[in-house]
Design a protein around this motif. Structure first.
Motif, PDB file in Angstrom:
ATOM      1  N   ILE A 256       0.828  -1.213   0.000  1.00  0.00           N
ATOM      2  CA  ILE A 256       0.000   0.000   0.000  1.00  0.00           C
ATOM      3  C   ILE A 256       0.858   1.257   0.000  1.00  0.00           C
ATOM      4  O   ILE A 256       0.634   2.180  -0.804  1.00  0.00           O
ATOM      5  N   LEU A 284      -6.053   4.366   4.148  1.00  0.00           N
ATOM      6  CA  LEU A 284      -5.888   3.078   3.475  1.00  0.00           C
ATOM      7  C   LEU A 284      -5.491   1.953   4.439  1.00  0.00           C
ATOM      8  O   LEU A 284      -5.834   0.790   4.205  1.00  0.00           O
ATOM      9  N   ARG A 288     -12.001  -0.422   7.815  1.00  0.00           N
ATOM     10  CA  ARG A 288     -13.128   0.430   7.426  1.00  0.00           C
ATOM     11  C   ARG A 288     -14.058   0.705   8.618  1.00  0.00           C
ATOM     12  O   ARG A 288     -14.628   1.793   8.740  1.00  0.00           O
ATOM     13  N   LEU A 303     -10.857   5.970  -3.547  1.00  0.00           N
ATOM     14  CA  LEU A 303     -10.835   4.700  -4.262  1.00  0.00           C
ATOM     15  C   LEU A 303     -11.543   4.793  -5.607  1.00  0.00           C
ATOM     16  O   LEU A 303     -11.143   4.125  -6.574  1.00  0.00           O
ATOM     17  N   TYR A 313      -6.482  -1.954  -1.888  1.00  0.00           N
ATOM     18  CA  TYR A 313      -7.327  -1.863  -0.697  1.00  0.00           C
ATOM     19  C   TYR A 313      -8.293  -3.048  -0.621  1.00  0.00           C
ATOM     20  O   TYR A 313      -8.468  -3.658   0.439  1.00  0.00           O
ATOM     21  N   LYS A 316      -6.469  -6.142   0.290  1.00  0.00           N
ATOM     22  CA  LYS A 316      -6.096  -6.182   1.716  1.00  0.00           C
ATOM     23  C   LYS A 316      -7.200  -6.873   2.526  1.00  0.00           C
ATOM     24  O   LYS A 316      -6.920  -7.738   3.364  1.00  0.00           O
TER      25      LYS A 316
END
Length: 413
Positions: A256, A284, A288, A303, A313, A316
């Motif tokens: 990232i 990032l 969330r 994004l 993302y 991930k």
């Protein structure tokens, strides 16, 4: 200060039977009051009692010599109590010349057992510096009492019927000096702490474990090859489980961050857009669910505007899902899908990370059988920092390691 012989003050007058209870076998024959709130009591052995040999504990009527020892006792109200105790050497018929046994005073000690017990109680509530100011004892004296207490309570190596281990490293001092902590994953008890983070550093733990190595089922760790190889050598039947936290942290650094910097450099002609990408690191890297409403909106806009960042993302989150697979088969399917998406992304840092991660596939998929992780030790590391901060650092590593073990005694199965 000027010292005067005087009878005991009314505040400290006691019945002779009470005094005998304080110092069995001795009587108070004199007292001196000091200006700095210190009371010195002179003791003499009771004429009706025989001294006992400090080796065989048998009564010995023959006295070889005697010396006066200055001993500190627990405070009496606002008075600090100093004792002048004649300590004799007996000529024992069994052992020869030996110091006498005094039940309330250890050999060669200048602190009574009562004072030691009081300090040990205070140590469970207060830092050493506070106790030093309260009692007037030197910092090193209190530290020696605490270290001996910890050696008795947690110093012995007793792994019990441990089956699953978690191991991790933590910073011991500045300058990349580390130590390793090993915990019983089921009981959350620290079993061992040692200097270093190499194979040689953790080898003494397995030597202490001995035949119990055969009962270890799984060991959770980060992707540290040194730990991996040493576990396989001593516990060949144990499954190595790689920790999600460390893998995702490395993904954040190697993938990232790298792609974010590349995307920011590619937007050098558009300064506002470049600034948004450069300042998006924590958006990032955070989960969330931990974002505030306005941060979630910023992330969504970022994004939508940048496809490479959107790809890394999403992958991930997909990488995390491998660890939460309900079975090895399901984990394998998620793993293969993730590798395929990483390969087809066209992003060099992501492809390189995926290639390097492939050799750890067995330890990743093992998390479906053994739901273990080193997040337990992340909590341990936070507590270690608190212990270190309260003491302003530790110069005695053995004492520091005992404090860590005492802070995590474990729970019953």
């Amino acid at each position: 200060s000027r010292q005067t012989h005087q009878p005991l003050s009314p505040a400290v007058i006691m019945h002779p039977i009470d005094l005998a209870a304080f110092w069995p076998g001795y009587a108070v024959v004199a007292s001196r009051q000091h200006a700095e709130n210190t009371l010195t009591l002179t003791l003499e052995p009771l004429a009706c009692g025989l001294p006992r040999c400090g080796r065989c504990l048998e009564p010995s009527p023959l006295i070889h010599d005697r010396r006066v020892r200055h001993v500190r006792d627990r405070d009496l109200f606002d008075q600090r109590v100093q004792l002048q105790v004649p300590v004799r050497r007996v000529d024992c018929l069994n052992c020869g010349r030996a110091p006498e046994r005094i039940d309330w005073l250890e050999p060669a000690s200048r602190l009574t057992q009562r004072l030691r017990a009081w300090v040990e109680t205070l140590l469970q509530m207060l830092p050493i510096s506070h106790i030093s100011r309260l009692t007037g004892l030197h910092w090193h004296t209190i530290k020696a009492i605490d270290k001996r207490r910890l050696q008795v309570s947690v110093g012995a190596f007793d792994p019990g019927d441990v089956r699953r281990l978690v191991m991790d490293e933590f910073a011991l001092h500045k300058g990349h000096r580390y130590a390793t902590v090993i915990m019983d994953a089921e009981r959350t008890r620290v079993l061992w702490v040692g200097k270093g983070n190499s194979r040689e550093a953790i080898r003494p733990f397995f030597a202490l474990l001995g035949e119990r190595c055969q009962q270890i089922e799984a060991v959770a760790m980060d992707m540290n090859t040194a730990f991996d190889l040493e576990v396989k050598q001593h516990c060949p039947q144990a499954e190595v489980v790689y920790d999600l936290f460390h893998v995702v942290a490395r993904y954040g650094r190697d993938v990232i961050d790298r792609i974010r910097v590349d995307q920011a450099n590619a937007l050098s002609h558009d300064k506002p857009a470049r600034k948004v990408v450069k300042q998006s690191r924590w958006l990032l890297l955070r989960n969330r669910d931990n974002l505030k409403d306005e941060q979630a909106v910023q992330l969504q806009e970022l994004l939508a505007a940048n496809q490479p960042l959107a790809t890394v993302y999403v992958l991930k989150d997909a990488l995390k899902e491998i660890w939460y697979a309900p079975s090895v088969r399901e984990g394998w399917q998620r793993w293969r899908a993730w590798l395929r998406h990483a390969r087809d992304s066209g992003l060099a840092p992501l492809q390189r990370f995926a290639r390097n991660l492939r050799r750890y596939a067995r330890g990743i998929l093992a998390s479906a059988r053994f739901h273990m992780h080193t997040s337990l030790l992340e909590g341990v590391n936070n507590r270690i920092k608190v212990i270190k901060r309260m003491a302003y650092g530790f110069r005695d590593s053995d004492y520091f390691f005992l404090k860590i073990k005492a802070a995590f005694p474990g729970k019953a199965r």
